[in-house]
Design an enzyme around this catalytic site. Structure first.
Site, PDB file in Angstrom:
ATOM      1  N   GLU A  25     -28.928  21.052 -58.069  1.00 32.17           N
ATOM      2  CA  GLU A  25     -27.792  20.971 -59.134  1.00 32.17           C
ATOM      3  C   GLU A  25     -26.291  20.937 -58.432  1.00 32.17           C
ATOM      4  O   GLU A  25     -25.728  21.746 -58.007  1.00 32.17           O
ATOM      5  CB  GLU A  25     -27.686  22.318 -59.968  1.00 32.17           C
ATOM      6  CG  GLU A  25     -26.773  22.157 -61.023  1.00 32.17           C
ATOM      7  CD  GLU A  25     -26.379  23.517 -61.888  1.00 32.17           C
ATOM      8  OE1 GLU A  25     -25.242  23.753 -62.162  1.00 32.17           O
ATOM      9  OE2 GLU A  25     -27.250  24.431 -62.094  1.00 32.17           O
ATOM     10  N   HIS A  27     -23.087  18.093 -58.464  1.00 28.72           N
ATOM     11  CA  HIS A  27     -22.511  17.415 -59.380  1.00 28.72           C
ATOM     12  C   HIS A  27     -21.476  16.140 -59.087  1.00 28.72           C
ATOM     13  O   HIS A  27     -21.037  16.380 -57.858  1.00 28.72           O
ATOM     14  CB  HIS A  27     -21.537  18.154 -60.385  1.00 28.72           C
ATOM     15  CG  HIS A  27     -22.383  19.378 -61.139  1.00 28.72           C
ATOM     16  ND1 HIS A  27     -23.208  19.224 -61.972  1.00 28.72           N
ATOM     17  CD2 HIS A  27     -22.430  20.856 -60.746  1.00 28.72           C
ATOM     18  CE1 HIS A  27     -23.889  20.329 -62.372  1.00 28.72           C
ATOM     19  NE2 HIS A  27     -23.442  21.388 -61.317  1.00 28.72           N
ATOM     20  N   HIS A 191     -28.110  21.840 -68.468  1.00 29.42           N
ATOM     21  CA  HIS A 191     -26.708  22.430 -67.761  1.00 29.42           C
ATOM     22  C   HIS A 191     -25.634  23.013 -69.020  1.00 29.42           C
ATOM     23  O   HIS A 191     -25.749  22.223 -69.823  1.00 29.42           O
ATOM     24  CB  HIS A 191     -26.150  21.371 -66.954  1.00 29.42           C
ATOM     25  CG  HIS A 191     -25.253  21.956 -66.061  1.00 29.42           C
ATOM     26  ND1 HIS A 191     -23.793  21.600 -66.257  1.00 29.42           N
ATOM     27  CD2 HIS A 191     -25.142  22.419 -64.771  1.00 29.42           C
ATOM     28  CE1 HIS A 191     -23.127  22.518 -65.441  1.00 29.42           C
ATOM     29  NE2 HIS A 191     -23.721  22.769 -64.380  1.00 29.42           N
ATOM     30  N   ASP A 313     -24.812  24.305 -56.556  1.00 31.36           N
ATOM     31  CA  ASP A 313     -23.552  24.410 -57.589  1.00 31.36           C
ATOM     32  C   ASP A 313     -22.414  23.599 -57.148  1.00 31.36           C
ATOM     33  O   ASP A 313     -21.611  23.784 -57.557  1.00 31.36           O
ATOM     34  CB  ASP A 313     -23.491  25.554 -58.352  1.00 31.36           C
ATOM     35  CG  ASP A 313     -23.004  25.244 -59.846  1.00 31.36           C
ATOM     36  OD1 ASP A 313     -22.740  24.153 -60.094  1.00 31.36           O
ATOM     37  OD2 ASP A 313     -22.639  26.330 -60.338  1.00 31.36           O
TER      38      ASP A 313
END
Length: 351
Positions: A25, A27, A191, A313
């Protein structure tokens, strides 16, 4: 006094190798794909998401760097591969279907180029223009079948032209998309994104600090996942796989009570299994942004280590913090290896 040390004649000849990691995950942002009215505004993003503006500005600097500081941070954390995904609100946040279609193609094509340039360090999740089912099906085939992206990232509900309405993926309009995803055998990562305006304006009135990652993201995303479960989606498509971040958005911890109360009060809904069964069979969760021993142990007890994957993250969290935590979490070495890289290798066919 000098201690006499015991001789260690049988120590391993090779030093212990660092723990490998696949982070799923992580981004990025592609402002070139967005239209002028969707141009990113850090002040507005901070306001809607319950974040400090200074925090958002630093995050955005990290978000846009795909090949320098990001790779350095991955190296420092022992992350071999990151699976990249468009940050929230993503394509789902574009109200106009035509613009969403154009943006999704630009995002996926650019992501595929980034993956190709990375020499194996990056993989990617596709973005779909779910505002138009036919277009979403076409983009799914393009992104997965032609570009080789590894799954689908969905940033919460799909924006309606009426900005106060959002469409969740249990709605009948999305059935053809789920059928196609099931046929392709790729996972869908759901998400968080900020709740609809009327929720933020009432539930979080005078408490904007609770609207985003501090609290609001978890119930928003957990509710989306529960809508999928109790709509019977996984009874119709038992092969589907959905991924949730942040150690399951509270669902492992709360699953018994949810199921118990549903059985007393189904209100016209009926599914074949318990929530706990669906969590173990149709869901994976990741460690993204939740470096907490007790939560991890609860998730392992509820779902098993085979259903948990590592994520940092990035850029909302520091990769080395997540890495140091998983390297020392009080779990078995076998489970540690599964979570750090083994489960992702198996799910995404990376072995």
């Amino acid at each position: 006094m000098t201690l006499t040390r015991l001789p260690v004649a049988g120590a391993p000849k090779k030093p212990l190798a660092p723990l490998r990691k696949i982070a799923i995950e992580e981004h990025f942002m592609n402002p070139d794909a967005m239209h002028p009215e969707e141009t990113f505004n850090p002040v507005e993003f901070a306001r809607v998401s319950g974040l400090e503006t200074e925090f958002v500005q630093v995050v955005m600097q990290r978000m846009k760097d795909l090949h320098h500081k990001r790779i350095e941070e991955m190296d420092a954390a022992g992350i071999d591969v990151s699976i990249l995904s468009l940050t929230a609100a993503g394509i789902e946040g574009i109200a106009d279907a035509g613009k969403a279609i154009t943006a999704a193609r630009k995002v996926n094509d650019a992501l595929a180029e980034t993956v190709a340039r990375s020499r194996g360090r990056f993989l990617g999740f596709a973005s779909l223009p779910l505002q138009d089912t036919d277009a979403a099906l076409q983009e799914l085939e393009h992104a997965i079948g032609e570009l080789g992206l590894k799954g689908v990232m969905v940033n919460g509900y799909v924006q309606d032209p009426d900005k106060r309405i959002g469409h969740y993926l249990d709605e009948a309009r999305f059935a053809p998309v789920w059928e196609a995803i099931a046929a392709l055998k790729v996972p869908v990562y759901i998400h968080p994104r900020p709740s609809l305006p009327q929720v933020r304006e009432t539930l979080y009135a005078q408490h904007a600090e609770l609207a985003g990652a501090t609290w609001g993201f978890a119930p928003e995303t957990a509710t989306h996942a529960l809508r999928l479960v109790y709509s019977g989606l996984f009874d119709r498509h038992p092969e589907l796989t959905v991924i949730l971040g942040h150690l399951g958005e509270t669902l492992p911890y709360f699953s018994w009570r949810i199921q118990r109360c549903f059985e007393f009060n189904p209100l016209g809904h009926q599914v074949n299994k318990r929530l706990q069964d669906y969590l173990c069979e149709n869901f994976y969760i990741t460690t993204s942004g939740n470096n907490f021993d007790q939560a991890l142990i609860c998730a392992i007890l509820t779902m098993g280590a085979d259903r948990i994957m590592f994520a940092s993250d990035y850029p909302f969290e520091m990769s080395d913090d997540a890495a140091r935590w998983i390297e020392t979490a009080p779990i078995s070495e076998n489970d540690r290896r599964k979570i750090a890289y083994g489960n992702a290798e198996q799910l995404f066919g990376l072995r």
